[in-house]
Write a protein that holds these residues in place. Structure first.
Motif, PDB file in Angstrom:
ATOM      1  N   GLU A 247      -9.047  -3.013 -14.369  1.00 54.35           N
ATOM      2  CA  GLU A 247      -8.127  -4.325 -14.248  1.00 54.35           C
ATOM      3  C   GLU A 247      -7.131  -4.439 -14.902  1.00 54.35           C
ATOM      4  O   GLU A 247      -6.124  -5.248 -14.600  1.00 54.35           O
ATOM      5  N   GLU A 248      -6.992  -3.488 -16.214  1.00 53.19           N
ATOM      6  CA  GLU A 248      -5.788  -3.713 -16.982  1.00 53.19           C
ATOM      7  C   GLU A 248      -4.476  -3.300 -16.056  1.00 53.19           C
ATOM      8  O   GLU A 248      -3.224  -3.907 -16.434  1.00 53.19           O
ATOM      9  N   ASN A 249      -4.570  -2.643 -15.254  1.00 48.34           N
ATOM     10  CA  ASN A 249      -3.474  -2.310 -14.119  1.00 48.34           C
ATOM     11  C   ASN A 249      -3.203  -3.509 -13.320  1.00 48.34           C
ATOM     12  O   ASN A 249      -2.184  -3.065 -12.277  1.00 48.34           O
ATOM     13  N   GLY A 250      -4.004  -4.356 -13.084  1.00 49.92           N
ATOM     14  CA  GLY A 250      -3.689  -5.424 -12.134  1.00 49.92           C
ATOM     15  C   GLY A 250      -4.966  -5.512 -11.136  1.00 49.92           C
ATOM     16  O   GLY A 250      -5.661  -4.598 -11.178  1.00 49.92           O
TER      17      GLY A 250
ATOM     18  N   LEU B  45      -5.474   8.434  -2.358  1.00 54.03           N
ATOM     19  CA  LEU B  45      -5.798   7.069  -2.395  1.00 54.03           C
ATOM     20  C   LEU B  45      -4.365   6.393  -2.871  1.00 54.03           C
ATOM     21  O   LEU B  45      -3.933   6.826  -3.893  1.00 54.03           O
ATOM     22  N   LEU B  46      -3.790   5.665  -2.081  1.00 50.30           N
ATOM     23  CA  LEU B  46      -2.643   4.876  -2.632  1.00 50.30           C
ATOM     24  C   LEU B  46      -3.103   3.227  -2.721  1.00 50.30           C
ATOM     25  O   LEU B  46      -3.286   2.720  -1.649  1.00 50.30           O
ATOM     26  N   GLU B  47      -2.996   2.881  -3.938  1.00 46.44           N
ATOM     27  CA  GLU B  47      -3.697   1.898  -4.293  1.00 46.44           C
ATOM     28  C   GLU B  47      -2.562   0.512  -4.676  1.00 46.44           C
ATOM     29  O   GLU B  47      -1.574   0.800  -5.575  1.00 46.44           O
ATOM     30  N   LEU B  48      -2.679  -0.735  -4.056  1.00 48.99           N
ATOM     31  CA  LEU B  48      -1.686  -1.945  -4.422  1.00 48.99           C
ATOM     32  C   LEU B  48      -2.312  -2.659  -5.332  1.00 48.99           C
ATOM     33  O   LEU B  48      -3.664  -3.203  -4.974  1.00 48.99           O
ATOM     34  N   ARG B  49      -1.929  -2.907  -6.520  1.00 50.78           N
ATOM     35  CA  ARG B  49      -2.308  -3.668  -7.309  1.00 50.78           C
ATOM     36  C   ARG B  49      -1.461  -4.865  -7.781  1.00 50.78           C
ATOM     37  O   ARG B  49      -0.207  -4.684  -7.916  1.00 50.78           O
ATOM     38  N   MET B  50      -1.712  -6.086  -8.103  1.00 51.52           N
ATOM     39  CA  MET B  50      -1.038  -7.180  -8.299  1.00 51.52           C
ATOM     40  C   MET B  50      -1.055  -7.653  -9.757  1.00 51.52           C
ATOM     41  O   MET B  50      -2.277  -7.987 -10.419  1.00 51.52           O
ATOM     42  N   LYS B  51      -0.032  -7.556 -10.697  1.00 54.67           N
ATOM     43  CA  LYS B  51      -0.002  -8.029 -11.961  1.00 54.67           C
ATOM     44  C   LYS B  51       1.247  -8.954 -11.980  1.00 54.67           C
ATOM     45  O   LYS B  51       1.079 -10.013 -11.246  1.00 54.67           O
ATOM     46  N   GLU B  52       2.294  -8.873 -12.680  1.00 53.11           N
ATOM     47  CA  GLU B  52       3.222  -9.815 -12.648  1.00 53.11           C
ATOM     48  C   GLU B  52       4.040  -9.567 -11.508  1.00 53.11           C
ATOM     49  O   GLU B  52       4.540 -10.319 -10.826  1.00 53.11           O
ATOM     50  N   VAL B  53       4.099  -8.145 -11.165  1.00 50.47           N
ATOM     51  CA  VAL B  53       4.792  -7.646  -9.923  1.00 50.47           C
ATOM     52  C   VAL B  53       3.826  -6.588  -9.351  1.00 50.47           C
ATOM     53  O   VAL B  53       2.904  -6.117  -9.729  1.00 50.47           O
ATOM     54  N   PRO B  54       4.106  -6.426  -8.066  1.00 49.25           N
ATOM     55  CA  PRO B  54       3.266  -5.333  -7.297  1.00 49.25           C
ATOM     56  C   PRO B  54       3.230  -4.198  -8.026  1.00 49.25           C
ATOM     57  O   PRO B  54       4.422  -3.474  -8.090  1.00 49.25           O
ATOM     58  N   MET B  55       2.057  -3.353  -8.013  1.00 47.62           N
ATOM     59  CA  MET B  55       2.075  -2.283  -8.948  1.00 47.62           C
ATOM     60  C   MET B  55       1.230  -1.098  -7.973  1.00 47.62           C
ATOM     61  O   MET B  55       0.213  -1.474  -7.455  1.00 47.62           O
ATOM     62  N   ILE B  56       1.941   0.202  -7.976  1.00 50.13           N
ATOM     63  CA  ILE B  56       1.010   1.212  -7.206  1.00 50.13           C
ATOM     64  C   ILE B  56       0.525   2.215  -8.031  1.00 50.13           C
ATOM     65  O   ILE B  56       1.470   2.816  -8.755  1.00 50.13           O
ATOM     66  N   GLN B  57      -0.497   2.780  -7.498  1.00 51.07           N
ATOM     67  CA  GLN B  57      -1.182   3.841  -8.301  1.00 51.07           C
ATOM     68  C   GLN B  57      -1.647   4.801  -7.161  1.00 51.07           C
ATOM     69  O   GLN B  57      -2.046   4.408  -6.148  1.00 51.07           O
ATOM     70  N   ILE B  58      -1.561   6.149  -7.398  1.00 50.09           N
ATOM     71  CA  ILE B  58      -1.718   7.142  -6.400  1.00 50.09           C
ATOM     72  C   ILE B  58      -2.839   8.056  -7.027  1.00 50.09           C
ATOM     73  O   ILE B  58      -2.780   8.638  -8.260  1.00 50.09           O
ATOM     74  N   PHE B  59      -3.896   8.281  -6.416  1.00 50.78           N
ATOM     75  CA  PHE B  59      -4.928   9.179  -6.873  1.00 50.78           C
ATOM     76  C   PHE B  59      -5.211  10.176  -5.918  1.00 50.78           C
ATOM     77  O   PHE B  59      -4.822  10.192  -4.732  1.00 50.78           O
ATOM     78  N   TYR B  60      -5.690  11.389  -6.444  1.00 55.14           N
ATOM     79  CA  TYR B  60      -6.092  12.611  -5.562  1.00 55.14           C
ATOM     80  C   TYR B  60      -7.724  13.022  -5.860  1.00 55.14           C
ATOM     81  O   TYR B  60      -7.767  13.468  -7.026  1.00 55.14           O
ATOM     82  N   LYS B  61      -8.328  13.015  -4.811  1.00 51.89           N
ATOM     83  CA  LYS B  61      -9.763  13.514  -4.724  1.00 51.89           C
ATOM     84  C   LYS B  61      -9.894  14.796  -4.108  1.00 51.89           C
ATOM     85  O   LYS B  61      -9.804  14.610  -2.803  1.00 51.89           O
ATOM     86  N   ASN B  62      -9.770  15.694  -4.762  1.00 55.89           N
ATOM     87  CA  ASN B  62      -9.976  17.155  -4.178  1.00 55.89           C
ATOM     88  C   ASN B  62     -11.064  17.795  -4.094  1.00 55.89           C
ATOM     89  O   ASN B  62     -11.323  19.137  -3.594  1.00 55.89           O
ATOM     90  N   THR B  63     -12.229  17.209  -4.743  1.00 54.96           N
ATOM     91  CA  THR B  63     -13.289  18.002  -4.773  1.00 54.96           C
ATOM     92  C   THR B  63     -14.330  16.775  -4.736  1.00 54.96           C
ATOM     93  O   THR B  63     -14.045  15.713  -4.156  1.00 54.96           O
ATOM     94  N   THR B  64     -15.783  17.002  -4.924  1.00 53.34           N
ATOM     95  CA  THR B  64     -16.879  16.100  -5.071  1.00 53.34           C
ATOM     96  C   THR B  64     -16.857  15.030  -6.216  1.00 53.34           C
ATOM     97  O   THR B  64     -17.335  14.100  -6.064  1.00 53.34           O
TER      98      THR B  64
ATOM     99  N   SER C 258       1.114   4.323 -13.193  1.00 49.41           N
ATOM    100  CA  SER C 258       1.245   2.896 -12.541  1.00 49.41           C
ATOM    101  C   SER C 258       2.636   2.315 -12.444  1.00 49.41           C
ATOM    102  O   SER C 258       3.619   2.254 -13.234  1.00 49.41           O
ATOM    103  N   CYS C 259       3.280   2.346 -11.133  1.00 46.89           N
ATOM    104  CA  CYS C 259       4.615   2.176 -10.980  1.00 46.89           C
ATOM    105  C   CYS C 259       4.807   0.892 -10.013  1.00 46.89           C
ATOM    106  O   CYS C 259       4.328   0.506  -9.054  1.00 46.89           O
ATOM    107  N   PRO C 260       5.846   0.172 -10.452  1.00 46.35           N
ATOM    108  CA  PRO C 260       6.172  -1.211  -9.819  1.00 46.35           C
ATOM    109  C   PRO C 260       6.629  -0.787  -8.305  1.00 46.35           C
ATOM    110  O   PRO C 260       7.527   0.175  -8.135  1.00 46.35           O
TER     111      PRO C 260
END
Length: 392
Positions: free
Chosen positions: A27-30, A316-335, A349-351
Motif C-alpha cells: 500500500e505504500e506505493n498507493g 502484470l501492469l498495475e495502476l496505483r493512486m497516490k498523489e499522482v497515478p503510479m505504475i508498477q510492472i511485474f513479471y511472473k515467469n515461473t510458479t 514505481s513510476c508516475p
C-alpha cells in the motif's frame, strides 16, 4: 538434482532481480485501482515438427499440433492456467468480486486455439461459480466470454494485421551490419541444424522454432536423436533461440509498429481509469497470447532479459493512486511470486505522466497512417543507411 530447464529459470530470475525488487506492491506505493495482465498460453504440443523428426507423427501425441494439452503425467496445459487463474484471484481480491461480472473484468485473446483455451481455463480458476452462478451442481464451471478477432485484422494483440512500414523496417534491420554479423557468427550452427533436421535453418527465429520442438519432445520424455547432443539443450542454440525474441522489436521503430499499439491502449486505459474510476468500468483487463507477445512487450519497454518465456509467463501492469497515478510492472515467469521490474530512468514505481515521456518514441499514432509505406521515406532511409556505411 536440478534439471537444465530449472537452472535456466534460476539464472533468468536472478538477472531480473538485479533490476527489480521481489513482491514490491504494498500500500505504500498507493492504492491499487486497475491492472492489465498479459500471459502466455499453457503447455502445448509441437506446432511444426521438422522433416527428420522421429516424433513427427501425430500418433505420438495426445492432441493435435500446437494444441493445449489436457492431462498428462508430465505437463498439464489446462491445469497450469487453472492454477494461474486461482493465483490471479488471490492477487486481485481488491479489484474483483467473488462473482464474475462483465463490469469487473474483460478478457481478450488472440484467435488461436491454445490461447483461447488457456483463457477459458484461467477463468475457470479465477471465477469458479458460486451461489446463484452455479448452473449445474455437477459442473463446477461457468461460461465466461473471451473476446477475439481474426489474426489478419488484429493490429493490437496478435499484431498480424498487414503493416507494410513494419515489414520494410524489419527487412532493413535484417540487412544491418549487426544482424548480418550475427548470422555469420552462427553460420556453422545453421549448417549443422539444416543438415540434421532436414529443414533450412538460417536465422535466430528458425533456430528458435526448432529448439522449441526439441524442448517439448524432451519434456515429454521422447528420446532425442544423437545429433542433438552437440547443440541441445544449452549453449549457442539456446542463446540464439532466446535472442530471436528480441528481433521483432529490436529498434524503436520496430517496437513502435509491432507492439506500440498495444502499449498505447494500455497507457490510455491507465489514463482514463485514473481520471474516472468508471472508465473503463472494469478493474482487470486480461490478454491471452504467446511467448512472442510477452517478449515483444517487455523488450519494447526495455525490460527484457534474453530468455525463453515459459508457459504461463505473465506480465502484470498495475495502476496505483497516490498523489499522482503510479505504475508498477511485474513479471511472473515461473510458479513463484512475481518480481517488480525497474522501469528505465524511473524505478519500480513510476508516475504515469513520466511513463508517457519515457516511451514517447514507441507510442504510435493512427495505425493506417503509421503503417503506410512511403516511397519517399524509403528512399530517404536507404540514403541514410548508405551514407552511414560509406563513412565507416
Amino acid at each position: 538434482m536440478i534439471s537444465i530447464s530449472q537452472w535456466i529459470f534460476v539464472i533468468v530470475y536472478c538477472k531480473l532481480l538485479v533490476h527489480g525488487a521481489h513482491n514490491t506492491y504494498s500500500e505504500e506505493n498507493g492504492k491499487l485501482i486497475f491492472a492489465h495482465v498479459l500471459f502466455r498460453h499453457g503447455d502445448r504440443t509441437p506446432i511444426d515438427p521438422y522433416p527428420n523428426d522421429p516424433w513427427g507423427n501425430k500418433s505420438f501425441w495426445p492432441v493435435g499440433w500446437g494444441q493445449l494439452t489436457n492431462t498428462d503425467v508430465v505437463r498439464l496445459g489446462k491445469q497450469q492456467h487453472f492454477a494461474l487463474g486461482k493465483w490471479l484471484r488471490n492477487r486481485y481480491l481488491e479489484l474483483i468480486s467473488d462473482k464474475y461480472s462483465k463490469d469487473n473484468v474483460f478478457i481478450r485473446s488472440t484467435d488461436v486455439d491454445r490461447t483461447l483455451m488457456s483463457a477459458e481455463a484461467d477463468l475457470a480458476g479465477l471465477f469458479p461459480p458460486n451461489r446463484d452462478q452455479t448452473w449445474n451442481e455437477n459442473i463446477p464451471w461457468q461460461p465466461i466470454p473471451v473476446h477475439t478477432m481474426p489474426e489478419y485484422l488484429d493490429e493490437l494483440l496478435a499484431a498480424k494485421k498487414s503493416c507494410p512500414a513494419y515489414d520494410y523496417a524489419l527487412k532493413k534491420y535484417k540487412k544491418s551490419e549487426e544482424f548480418v554479423n550475427l548470422n555469420k557468427r552462427f553460420q556453422w550452427l545453421y549448417d549443422y541444424l539444416t543438415l540434421n533436421s532436414g529443414r533450412k535453418i538460417d536465422s535466430p527465429t528458425s533456430v528458435n522454432n526448432l529448439y522449441n520442438v526439441l524442448f517439448i519432445e524432451d519434456v515429454y520424455n521422447k528420446t532425442l536423436p544423437d545429433w542433438t547432443r552437440k547443440v541441445y539443450p544449452g549453449g549457442d542454440m539456446q542463446w540464439l533461440a532466446a535472442r530471436s525474441f528480441a528481433t521483432n522489436t529490436y529498434t524503436p521503430k520496430l517496437a513502435r509498429l509491432k507492439v506500440g499499439f498495444l502499449i498505447k491502449e494500455i497507457f490510455q486505459r491507465f489514463t482514463n481509469k485514473s481520471e474516472s474510476l468508471t472508465n473503463p468500468k472494469q478493474s482487470l483487463w486480461i490478454y491471452s497470447a504467446h511467448d512472442t507477445t510477452v517478449a515483444n512487450l517487455l523488450n519494447a519497454l526495455g525490460l527484457f532479459e534474453l530468455h525463453l518465456p515459459p508457459y504461463t509467463a505473465c506480465v502484470l501492469l498495475e495502476l496505483r493512486m497516490k498523489e499522482v497515478p503510479m505504475i508498477q510492472i511485474f513479471y511472473k515467469n515461473t510458479t513463484n511470486e512475481p518480481h517488480a521490474l525497474y522501469i528505465p530512468n524511473c524505478g519500480i514505481s513510476c508516475p504515469l505522466e513520466k511513463l508517457y515521456k519515457i516511451y514517447k518514441d514507441i507510442i504510435p499514432g493512427d495505425f493506417e497512417d503509421e503503417c503506410r509505406l512511403s516511397i519517399l521515406a524509403m528512399t530517404y532511409e536507404d540514403a541514410e543507411i548508405n551514407a552511414s556505411m560509406d563513412s565507416k
